[in-house]
Design a protein around this motif. Sequence first.
Motif, short mmCIF file in Angstrom:
data_model
loop_
_atom_site.label_atom_id
_atom_site.label_comp_id
_atom_site.label_asym_id
_atom_site.label_seq_id
_atom_site.Cartn_x
_atom_site.Cartn_y
_atom_site.Cartn_z
N ASP A 94 0.80 -1.22 0.00
CA ASP A 94 0.00 0.00 0.00
C ASP A 94 0.84 1.27 0.00
N VAL A 95 2.05 1.17 0.54
CA VAL A 95 2.86 2.37 0.82
C VAL A 95 4.30 2.11 0.36
N VAL A 96 4.94 3.16 -0.15
CA VAL A 96 6.33 3.06 -0.61
C VAL A 96 7.27 3.52 0.50
N GLY A 97 8.24 2.68 0.86
CA GLY A 97 9.18 3.00 1.94
C GLY A 97 10.55 3.39 1.41
N GLY A 98 11.47 3.64 2.33
CA GLY A 98 12.84 4.00 1.97
C GLY A 98 13.71 4.05 3.21
N ILE A 99 15.01 4.12 2.99
CA ILE A 99 15.96 4.19 4.12
C ILE A 99 17.24 4.89 3.65
N PRO A 100 17.13 6.17 3.27
CA PRO A 100 18.27 6.85 2.64
C PRO A 100 19.53 6.90 3.49
N HIS A 101 19.41 6.96 4.82
CA HIS A 101 20.61 7.05 5.66
C HIS A 101 21.37 5.73 5.70
N THR A 134 26.12 5.98 0.23
CA THR A 134 26.67 7.35 0.19
C THR A 134 25.54 8.36 0.27
N ARG A 135 25.92 9.59 0.53
CA ARG A 135 24.94 10.70 0.50
C ARG A 135 24.23 10.73 -0.86
N ASP A 136 25.00 10.60 -1.92
CA ASP A 136 24.42 10.71 -3.27
C ASP A 136 23.40 9.61 -3.53
N THR A 137 23.73 8.38 -3.14
CA THR A 137 22.76 7.29 -3.39
C THR A 137 21.53 7.44 -2.49
N GLY A 138 21.73 8.01 -1.31
CA GLY A 138 20.58 8.30 -0.44
C GLY A 138 19.62 9.27 -1.11
N VAL A 139 20.18 10.34 -1.67
CA VAL A 139 19.36 11.34 -2.36
C VAL A 139 18.67 10.70 -3.57
N GLU A 140 19.44 9.91 -4.30
CA GLU A 140 18.89 9.25 -5.48
C GLU A 140 17.71 8.34 -5.08
N ASP A 171 23.81 11.36 13.49
CA ASP A 171 24.72 12.18 12.68
C ASP A 171 24.04 13.49 12.25
N PRO A 172 24.52 14.63 12.76
CA PRO A 172 23.86 15.90 12.39
C PRO A 172 23.99 16.23 10.91
N GLU A 173 24.89 15.49 10.23
CA GLU A 173 25.05 15.72 8.79
C GLU A 173 24.04 14.90 7.97
N SER A 174 23.26 14.06 8.63
CA SER A 174 22.28 13.25 7.90
C SER A 174 21.07 14.13 7.64
N ARG A 175 20.92 14.57 6.42
CA ARG A 175 19.91 15.59 6.10
C ARG A 175 19.02 15.16 4.93
N PHE A 176 18.54 13.93 5.02
CA PHE A 176 17.64 13.46 3.96
C PHE A 176 16.21 13.98 4.13
N LEU A 177 15.89 14.44 5.34
CA LEU A 177 14.55 15.00 5.55
C LEU A 177 14.30 16.18 4.62
N GLU A 178 15.32 17.04 4.46
CA GLU A 178 15.12 18.20 3.59
C GLU A 178 14.93 17.76 2.13
N VAL A 179 15.59 16.66 1.77
CA VAL A 179 15.44 16.15 0.40
C VAL A 179 14.02 15.62 0.19
N LEU A 180 13.54 14.88 1.19
CA LEU A 180 12.19 14.31 1.12
C LEU A 180 11.13 15.42 1.09
#
Length: 418
Positions: A178-185, A189-195, A220-229
């Motif tokens: 029903d729902v699409v998930g993910g785990i970018p962190h 790498t940062r790039d594959t997380g964004v991708e 990790d304060p550098e983990s910033r995938f929330l802004e990407v999402l």
Amino acid sequence: MSHHLDAIVNARLQGKEGLFSLEMANGRFTQIRPQLNPVIPTEKQLDASANLVCSPFVEPHIHLDAALTAGEPRWNKSGTLFEGIECWSERKKSLNQQDVITRASQTLEMFAAHGIQYVRTHVDVTDPKLTALKAMLELKERVGHLVDLQIVAFPQEGIISFPNGKALMEESIRLGADVVGGIPHFEFTRDTGVESVDWLMELAHKHDLSVDVHCDEIDDPESRFLEVLAAKALKLDYGTRVSASHTCAMGSYNDAYCSRLFRLLQKSDLRFMCMPTENLHLQGRFDSYPKRRGITRVPELLEAGLKVAFGQDSIRDPWYPMGNGNLLRTLDTGLHACHMLGMDWIDSSLELITDNGAAALNISEYGIEKGLPARCIILQGETPYEVLLGQQQALASIRDGKIIMQREYKSPQSALTN
Ligand code: FE2
């Protein structure tokens, strides 16, 4: 007594004075009426005995496929998320459909006994056979009388970083997730997380499905995938269909960055899920002292007008050895961990395990109102404060006008002496 009810009488409702009767017919509420005095219930009425009645609890984030496997094949010694993923990867090899169905059913029965009627479960789809997903899809059909179950295609070991990750996600959607998930962190790498975020958002949008991403579950304060999402959700105008689960790193962001981030979060109107018991246990593991809580900024998000729901995440699995299905325990822990024991927060706290979860899960008919499905629970206590103090199991759970769970009321005094 018939299990079909005409009404619940002598009920208290949140934020309202006096007693109420909640009348129902054909599975829906037909009238919510104030009572002048307590009444003696008839045969087809259920007596709330002046206890608080509220909408059924919502468990917005659980991993049913891994539930009740703690210690198999070994215990998570470090207590970290990453060792949990390793233990699970080993246990996953011996999964079969019956194994998943048995444990997930037991867990759902535990939930039903605590007044939960809505559940969103993540199911690990980084498995070439998709065993757990197939089991969960089968189970979903069987448990409809107890719970509404939403299934997230969750790529535990990554979309980009796991062999055939994209194809497994697509196949999961085709099978009926029903729902699409993910785990970018967790991507390499940062790039594959964004991708991965970009890709999964497009996939969900294309299929008109909701999104629920394990996002920044790390200190990790550098983990910033929330802004990407959030930026992607804003671009697609899809925010109310997107949940960011965990966002632990927000507990480590600096305030200047957060103030910029919150502007985007408000514009995109994402939904948030916080798992306080789980993350108090898993996070802070690389800190000496002082140790961080590893929990997202719950009161700040609520004050910014965003929806936050609390969930359990795990019931005795490789990540967390505890858990009993009682969301009041999760709520109590979360209020402590988030400095939310002010009386205003306590008074409104049940929304964290009811309305906000319903909003995150996009449940369209939810609440105690004339015309809506007659679904509610009777708690032990007259106010949210009393309910929280006791953390007792719900007295009854009513689903579409029918009693699906009921237990005898014991006063706190008799519970101590019996
Ligand atoms: Fe999770």
